[in-house]
Design an enzyme around this catalytic site. Structure first.
Site, PDB file in Angstrom:
ATOM      1  CG  HIS A 161      -1.997  -0.936   1.282  1.00  0.00           C
ATOM      2  ND1 HIS A 161      -2.136  -1.869   2.264  1.00  0.00           N
ATOM      3  CD2 HIS A 161      -3.056  -1.101   0.455  1.00  0.00           C
ATOM      4  CE1 HIS A 161      -3.236  -2.593   2.046  1.00  0.00           C
ATOM      5  NE2 HIS A 161      -3.815  -2.141   0.951  1.00  0.00           N
ATOM      6  CB  CYS A 248      -3.124  -1.530   8.685  1.00  0.00           C
ATOM      7  SG  CYS A 248      -1.610  -1.318   7.800  1.00  0.00           S
TER       8      CYS A 248
HETATM    9  C1  CIR Z   1      -3.627  -7.601   3.645  1.00  0.00           C
HETATM   10  O1  CIR Z   1      -2.769  -8.152   2.950  1.00  0.00           O
HETATM   11  O2  CIR Z   1      -4.605  -7.052   3.163  1.00  0.00           O
HETATM   12  C2  CIR Z   1      -3.444  -7.600   5.140  1.00  0.00           C
HETATM   13  N1  CIR Z   1      -2.824  -8.816   5.531  1.00  0.00           N
HETATM   14  C3  CIR Z   1      -2.630  -6.415   5.580  1.00  0.00           C
HETATM   15  C4  CIR Z   1      -3.306  -5.106   5.324  1.00  0.00           C
HETATM   16  C5  CIR Z   1      -2.474  -3.960   5.745  1.00  0.00           C
HETATM   17  N2  CIR Z   1      -3.189  -2.733   5.598  1.00  0.00           N
HETATM   18  C6  CIR Z   1      -2.626  -1.581   5.284  1.00  0.00           C
HETATM   19  O3  CIR Z   1      -1.439  -1.525   4.962  1.00  0.00           O
HETATM   20  N3  CIR Z   1      -3.405  -0.505   5.271  1.00  0.00           N
END
Ligand code: CIR
Length: 253
Positions: A161, A248
């Site tokens: 991201h 997140c």
């Molecule tokens: C994913 O791969 O979607 C989750 N395991 C981690 C999401 C992390 N979110 C973020 O960076 N905003």
């Protein structure tokens, strides 16, 4: 200034969450403890925290930042790009109606995860990633324009991201690592560089002049502290195993 945050408890199924980190499965009990300490850290920065119940059918649902973008005038519910995460938006509209008069939503085929969106005052940088596509970005740009904001699209090369690699700390200070150190879109900022071995700490979060920094990144901690911020270390090792960082784990508004 932020006054509130929304978080979601991790579910035992988080051990099966999406990941590209080769770091083993998270320890669920430790993750629960770390999540509680994370909430305390948000509260110590003056935020009133709403903690939602876990959603066991969605292993990544504790990473609640991705399902909504909150501004001071509107909320935009996303369509996560990861198919296994689409259902995480359930209940968000009803919840956000308590706080926002204006609620919009990204519609398929557009996808967008708000970890790809970085707010800098009234401008929003939108990363194009494996999770956020051009349709999603263009829908968001239209919503932003409707509410008097501006936005721009940033191509990503290396990171999951946008905010995996860059964090705005207010005062024109931008924490950045990797591809963002020399990215033309960010050269007007005062860049606080994060070295490659500490890249995880580029996902630190500014909350009312305190910066929450993941525990275990001494150079990043020093860089941020020397820039004049109060710093607070928070251990999120079990969420790191799922590619999740400090930002997140909450929606801050
Ligand atoms: C994913 O791969 O979607 C989750 N395991 C981690 C999401 C992390 N979110 C973020 O960076 N905003």
């Amino acid at each position: 200034m932020f006054t509130k945050a929304i978080v979601r408890k991790p579910a035992p199924t988080m051990i099966n969450g999406l990941t590209s980190a080769n770091d083993g499965k998270p320890d669920f009990d430790l993750a629960v403890q770390q999540h509680e300490a994370y909430i305390q850290a948000l509260e110590s920065c003056g935020l009133e925290v709403t903690c939602l119940e876990a959603l066991p059918e969605f292993p990544d649902s504790t990473f609640i930042e991705d399902v909504a973008l909150l501004t001071n005038t509107c909320a935009i519910i996303t369509t996560p790009g990861a198919p296994s995460r689409r259902g995480e938006i359930q209940g968000m509209r009803g919840l956000l109606e308590h706080y926002f008069e204006n609620i919009e939503a990204i519609q398929t085929p557009g996808t967008l995860e708000a970890g790809d969106v970085m707010m800098v005052d009234s401008h929003f940088f939108i990363g194009l990633s494996a999770r956020t596509n051009l349709w999603g970005a263009h829908q968001l740009l239209a919503y932003l324009q409707k509410y008097g904001f501006t936005g721009s699209v940033v191509d990503l090369k290396e990171v999951l991201h946008l905010k995996t690699g860059v964090a705005y700390l207010e005062g024109n200070n931008l924490l950045a690592c990797g591809e963002f150190l020399t990215h033309p879109d960010f050269q007007s900022f005062n860049i606080l560089p994060i070295e490659p071995s500490e890249s995880y700490a580029a996902n630190s979060i500014w909350i009312n002049d305190t910066v929450l920094v993941p525990q275990g990144y001494p150079h990043a901690l020093q860089t941020i502290s020397q820039a004049g911020y109060d710093v607070l270390e928070v251990d999120v090792s079990e969420f790191r195993k799922l590619d999740g960082g400090l930002s997140c784990l909450s929606l801050r508004f």
